[in-house]
Motif scaffolding. Structure first.
Motif, PDB file in Angstrom:
ATOM      1  N   ARG A  90       0.835  -1.207   0.000  1.00 24.30           N
ATOM      2  CA  ARG A  90       0.000   0.000   0.000  1.00 24.30           C
ATOM      3  C   ARG A  90       0.871   1.258   0.000  1.00 24.30           C
ATOM      4  O   ARG A  90       0.595   2.199  -0.765  1.00 24.30           O
ATOM      5  CB  ARG A  90      -0.919  -0.004   1.225  1.00 24.30           C
ATOM      6  CG  ARG A  90      -1.806   1.232   1.318  1.00 24.30           C
ATOM      7  CD  ARG A  90      -2.771   1.125   2.477  1.00 24.30           C
ATOM      8  NE  ARG A  90      -3.603   2.323   2.570  1.00 24.30           N
ATOM      9  CZ  ARG A  90      -4.627   2.448   3.412  1.00 24.30           C
ATOM     10  NH1 ARG A  90      -4.944   1.458   4.229  1.00 24.30           N
ATOM     11  NH2 ARG A  90      -5.329   3.564   3.427  1.00 24.30           N
ATOM     12  N   GLU A 106       0.804   3.922  -3.053  1.00 27.17           N
ATOM     13  CA  GLU A 106       0.389   5.308  -2.793  1.00 27.17           C
ATOM     14  C   GLU A 106       1.485   6.292  -3.210  1.00 27.17           C
ATOM     15  O   GLU A 106       1.182   7.374  -3.728  1.00 27.17           O
ATOM     16  CB  GLU A 106       0.017   5.472  -1.315  1.00 27.17           C
ATOM     17  CG  GLU A 106      -1.305   4.804  -0.970  1.00 27.17           C
ATOM     18  CD  GLU A 106      -1.664   4.898   0.497  1.00 27.17           C
ATOM     19  OE1 GLU A 106      -0.754   5.182   1.311  1.00 27.17           O
ATOM     20  OE2 GLU A 106      -2.841   4.684   0.835  1.00 27.17           O
ATOM     21  N   LEU A 148      -4.359  -0.790  -5.679  1.00 25.55           N
ATOM     22  CA  LEU A 148      -4.591  -0.241  -4.344  1.00 25.55           C
ATOM     23  C   LEU A 148      -5.912  -0.719  -3.765  1.00 25.55           C
ATOM     24  O   LEU A 148      -6.003  -1.056  -2.576  1.00 25.55           O
ATOM     25  CB  LEU A 148      -4.563   1.287  -4.388  1.00 25.55           C
ATOM     26  CG  LEU A 148      -3.253   1.974  -4.035  1.00 25.55           C
ATOM     27  CD1 LEU A 148      -3.353   3.472  -4.260  1.00 25.55           C
ATOM     28  CD2 LEU A 148      -2.837   1.675  -2.588  1.00 25.55           C
ATOM     29  N   LYS A 198      -6.134  -2.810  -0.302  1.00 31.58           N
ATOM     30  CA  LYS A 198      -6.932  -2.334   0.829  1.00 31.58           C
ATOM     31  C   LYS A 198      -7.991  -3.359   1.216  1.00 31.58           C
ATOM     32  O   LYS A 198      -8.271  -3.562   2.409  1.00 31.58           O
ATOM     33  CB  LYS A 198      -7.573  -0.996   0.476  1.00 31.58           C
ATOM     34  CG  LYS A 198      -6.571   0.154   0.384  1.00 31.58           C
ATOM     35  CD  LYS A 198      -7.239   1.448  -0.080  1.00 31.58           C
ATOM     36  CE  LYS A 198      -6.233   2.577  -0.189  1.00 31.58           C
ATOM     37  NZ  LYS A 198      -6.842   3.829  -0.690  1.00 31.58           N
TER      38      LYS A 198
END
Length: 216
Positions: A178, A182, A208, A212
């Motif tokens: 992640r 990001e 992503l 998540k």
């Protein structure tokens, strides 16, 4: 045995030779290859991509025949061959990824820092996406080593962070994945690469979302 995943869209310690300065004509051809690659990869219907990448690999070969010491052109022929392999799929793609590996290794021998270390990025992505022995050369430890070399040269780049994030995702190292993804999403735009950046950011957002979901 690992499946042969779709590859995008560029190692061993190599003694680097003096960097070859790509001339104005070579820079123009490089930009043409980059733009056509993005058009094929992100805009062309899937069933048309294999033929289109085959033709583009031929164009890259012609450019290299004129400037064989240009690390940038070796990198981009390697990227084109690897994405052609992804479009082809299956065991028939293994010869293409081996050719791509050879092009990227040649780029590293000529100039490891060319295109902000893109040869490390692309080669690292091959190492974690192709099958391991006896079919291929896949090696997750080698992949991570190469991707970290790419990040050392280009820590804020969209591609090295994207591919490292994808690698970590496949390793189920979700918090690290992640963070890398990001960072990739926040990377600055690249001059004259708007189409490629838009396509890559769409891929990052998809990964992503998956990361998540797995963290919940």
């Amino acid at each position: 045995m690992k499946p042969l995943y779709r590859l995008f869209p560029l190692l061993f310690a190599c003694a680097s030779l003096p960097a070859f300065a790509l001339g104005e004509a070579g820079q123009a051809r490089l930009h043409q290859l980059q733009e056509r690659w993005a058009e094929i990869h992100y805009q062309l219907p899937e069933k048309q991509r294999e033929t289109a990448f085959a033709a583009l690999a031929g164009e890259a070969g012609k450019a290299l025949a004129d400037e064989p010491k240009a690390a940038e052109l070796h990198i981009w022929r390697g990227i084109i061959l690897s994405t052609w392999a992804g479009a082809k799929g299956g065991l028939g793609a293994l010869d293409l990824v081996k050719q791509a590996k050879a092009e990227l290794e040649q780029a590293l021998a000529l100039d490891p820092a060319a295109l902000d270390g893109s040869a490390y990025t692309s080669l690292g992505s091959l190492y974690y996406q192709v099958p391991g022995w006896p079919l291929g050369f896949g090696d997750d430890a080698q992949a991570e080593l190469l991707l970290k070399k790419a990040l050392a040269l280009n820590p804020d780049g969209i591609d090295p962070n994207y591919f490292y994030g994808d690698f970590l995702r496949r390793q189920k190292r979700y918090p690290e994945a992640r963070a890398a993804l990001e960072k990739a999403l926040a990377a600055p735009d690249r001059p004259d690469r708007a189409s490629a950046d838009a396509g890559r950011r769409a891929e990052i957002r998809r990964l992503l979302a998956e990361v998540k979901e797995n963290m919940e």
